[in-house]
Structures are given as C-alpha cells and as structure tokens.
Design a protein around this motif. Sequence first.
Motif, PDB file in Angstrom:
ATOM      1  N   PRO A 151       0.826  -1.210   0.000  1.00 13.42           N
ATOM      2  CA  PRO A 151       0.000   0.000   0.000  1.00 13.42           C
ATOM      3  C   PRO A 151       0.864   1.266   0.000  1.00 13.42           C
ATOM      4  O   PRO A 151       1.853   1.350   0.729  1.00 13.42           O
ATOM      5  N   GLY A 152       0.478   2.216  -0.839  1.00 10.57           N
ATOM      6  CA  GLY A 152       1.253   3.432  -1.018  1.00 10.57           C
ATOM      7  C   GLY A 152       2.095   3.410  -2.273  1.00 10.57           C
ATOM      8  O   GLY A 152       2.705   4.425  -2.638  1.00 10.57           O
ATOM      9  N   SER A 153       2.134   2.264  -2.970  1.00 11.88           N
ATOM     10  CA  SER A 153       2.927   2.156  -4.192  1.00 11.88           C
ATOM     11  C   SER A 153       2.315   3.009  -5.306  1.00 11.88           C
ATOM     12  O   SER A 153       1.099   3.065  -5.472  1.00 11.88           O
ATOM     13  N   SER A 154       3.176   3.641  -6.082  1.00 11.94           N
ATOM     14  CA  SER A 154       2.716   4.413  -7.232  1.00 11.94           C
ATOM     15  C   SER A 154       2.007   3.500  -8.216  1.00 11.94           C
ATOM     16  O   SER A 154       2.483   2.410  -8.531  1.00 11.94           O
ATOM     17  N   LEU A 155       0.885   3.967  -8.740  1.00 20.32           N
ATOM     18  CA  LEU A 155       0.121   3.169  -9.688  1.00 20.32           C
ATOM     19  C   LEU A 155       0.812   3.042 -11.043  1.00 20.32           C
ATOM     20  O   LEU A 155       0.413   2.229 -11.874  1.00 20.32           O
ATOM     21  N   THR A 156       1.847   3.850 -11.276  1.00 17.59           N
ATOM     22  CA  THR A 156       2.595   3.776 -12.535  1.00 17.59           C
ATOM     23  C   THR A 156       4.028   3.293 -12.317  1.00 17.59           C
ATOM     24  O   THR A 156       4.871   3.426 -13.206  1.00 17.59           O
ATOM     25  N   SER A 157       4.304   2.715 -11.157  1.00 17.53           N
ATOM     26  CA  SER A 157       5.674   2.329 -10.796  1.00 17.53           C
ATOM     27  C   SER A 157       6.216   1.238 -11.707  1.00 17.53           C
ATOM     28  O   SER A 157       5.478   0.432 -12.270  1.00 17.53           O
ATOM     29  N   ARG A 158       7.538   1.236 -11.847  1.00 19.33           N
ATOM     30  CA  ARG A 158       8.243   0.218 -12.618  1.00 19.33           C
ATOM     31  C   ARG A 158       8.954  -0.732 -11.646  1.00 19.33           C
ATOM     32  O   ARG A 158       8.889  -0.554 -10.421  1.00 19.33           O
ATOM     33  N   THR A 159       9.615  -1.744 -12.183  1.00 23.54           N
ATOM     34  CA  THR A 159      10.354  -2.683 -11.343  1.00 23.54           C
ATOM     35  C   THR A 159      11.324  -1.927 -10.453  1.00 23.54           C
ATOM     36  O   THR A 159      12.039  -1.034 -10.906  1.00 23.54           O
ATOM     37  N   ARG A 160      11.362  -2.282  -9.166  1.00 22.53           N
ATOM     38  CA  ARG A 160      12.158  -1.508  -8.213  1.00 22.53           C
ATOM     39  C   ARG A 160      12.348  -2.302  -6.927  1.00 22.53           C
ATOM     40  O   ARG A 160      11.786  -3.382  -6.766  1.00 22.53           O
ATOM     41  N   VAL A 161      13.136  -1.720  -6.005  1.00 18.41           N
ATOM     42  CA  VAL A 161      13.309  -2.284  -4.667  1.00 18.41           C
ATOM     43  C   VAL A 161      12.182  -1.766  -3.781  1.00 18.41           C
ATOM     44  O   VAL A 161      11.859  -0.574  -3.793  1.00 18.41           O
ATOM     45  N   LYS A 162      11.562  -2.663  -3.021  1.00 10.84           N
ATOM     46  CA  LYS A 162      10.530  -2.269  -2.075  1.00 10.84           C
ATOM     47  C   LYS A 162      10.854  -2.827  -0.687  1.00 10.84           C
ATOM     48  O   LYS A 162      11.443  -3.907  -0.557  1.00 10.84           O
ATOM     49  N   THR A 163      10.450  -2.108   0.332  1.00 11.00           N
ATOM     50  CA  THR A 163      10.529  -2.570   1.715  1.00 11.00           C
ATOM     51  C   THR A 163       9.210  -3.219   2.082  1.00 11.00           C
ATOM     52  O   THR A 163       8.145  -2.607   1.918  1.00 11.00           O
TER      53      THR A 163
END
Length: 259
Positions: A143-155
Amino acid sequence: MEIVIQPTPAEVDSTVADIVEGYVRAGATTLGLATGSSPIGTYRELAARHRDAELDFSLARAFLLDEYLGLPKRHPQSYYSVIRSEFVDHVNLDPAMVSSPNGEAQCPEKEIARYDQSIAAAGGVDVQLLGIGTDGHIGFNEPGSSLTSRTRVKTLTEQTRIDNARFFDGVDDVPHHVLTQGLGTISDARHLVMIATGEGKADAIAAAVEGPLSAFCPASVMQLHRHVTVVIDEAAASSLKLADYYRYALEHKPSWQSF
C-alpha cells in the motif's frame, strides 16, 4: 473487468488453468508467473494437463513478478527455486526461458532496469497471473505504491513479513527488501488474471474490484486495465456488493466470448 465467481477453490484453479491453456495451445506465448499460495492449485492443474492431455509448454517463456533481495537463488524460498519446484519442474517449460529478478545482484538499480528491459525485449507478457495480499498488494507492491511504478526495490510491511513467515523458519528469516515488478510494469501485460480464494481475501478483493482507485489498495490499478479476469471462490466473493450481477453476467456470457 470480468469477475468470475466459482463455487470452490478447485473450480477456480480449473478456470484459471483453462485461460492459461488457451494461450499455450495458441502457440508461442509469454507467461507472467506469480508465486505464493494463490496459484499453486492452478500450477498443479496445468501440470496434470501437461501429463494427461499433452499440454505443451515448449514454445513458452515466462517472467516472475518478484524476488527477495539478498536471498540466494538456490535458497528453497527464493522465488527462483519456488517456481521451479511448484511448476517448471513438472512441465516441459525450458528453465532457461524462465526469467526472474536477480536477488543477488550487486547493483539492484542496474538489475531492475535490466529486468524491465528484458520483458520489453521479449515483446511483453501475454497473460499475467496475480495473487492478492490481505492488504491489497500485488507482486510486492505494498500500500502506497505508485500506480505507474516500474520494477524496483521495495521494503516489505511487517504484516507481509508475518504472512510469509510460514514459508521460513520464522519472521526473522524473512528478508525486509524485495525486487518487484511495479504496478506500471504489471499493467503492461496484455491480460491480467487474478486468483483469490477464502474469506481472508474477501475485503481485499472488494477493495480492488469495487473500491476507489487508490494507491492504498495497489490491486485497484486493475480497474484501469483493458483486459482483466478476476477468478474467485464464493468465500472470497463474500464482500462484493455486485456479486449477484457478476454471477448473472457469467451465466449469460455469449458463447463466442472467451475470458
């Protein structure tokens, strides 16, 4: 978005397997594979069809949604290993054609760029399987992730780590960070197929399907997609306001129209 409500988890698995089989039998196809508990029944059904009905995966390739950062790929709970033990080892899908983010990459920034580029170079994903977390996450887009985000590191949230602790010796062994396809990357797939069973997923499904489009429920990004099939059992459908309509629409689905 089409909502398919089936009486039992087994019928959910069979329906999703029907969708995947349609793509595979049509010829060369690129599958987007999810891990976790949601697709396991579908993978078992597809393996049975490979064994008993000559479902041929030799022309397919696949991309995984995510991977734990820092976990060796030969670790039994790395998604590199899990997808092989749950699915790839049971069909004739070439393991060399199954790609995943490299959780051991020395430079995660270069790795995430490489991964998105490799999906694009393959022509994109034809059909992407998705599970959903109790908080509405897909992949590891919390929750809180950008709706247009690309592959990335997440916590990971602590709740996600607790939910996944059942696969490890305890929550302390669950990594804090992951490499995940972003919501924008996932949305590039031509067909999204979500799988959910059980009452524990009911609120998340309702938020994703009938709630507002919001980063608070990352799966709600599906509302913007041109081709989505959500396949759920009665328990997972229990919080839907329009469940009766979804059943009616499926009952009266045109015979020429596929999922």
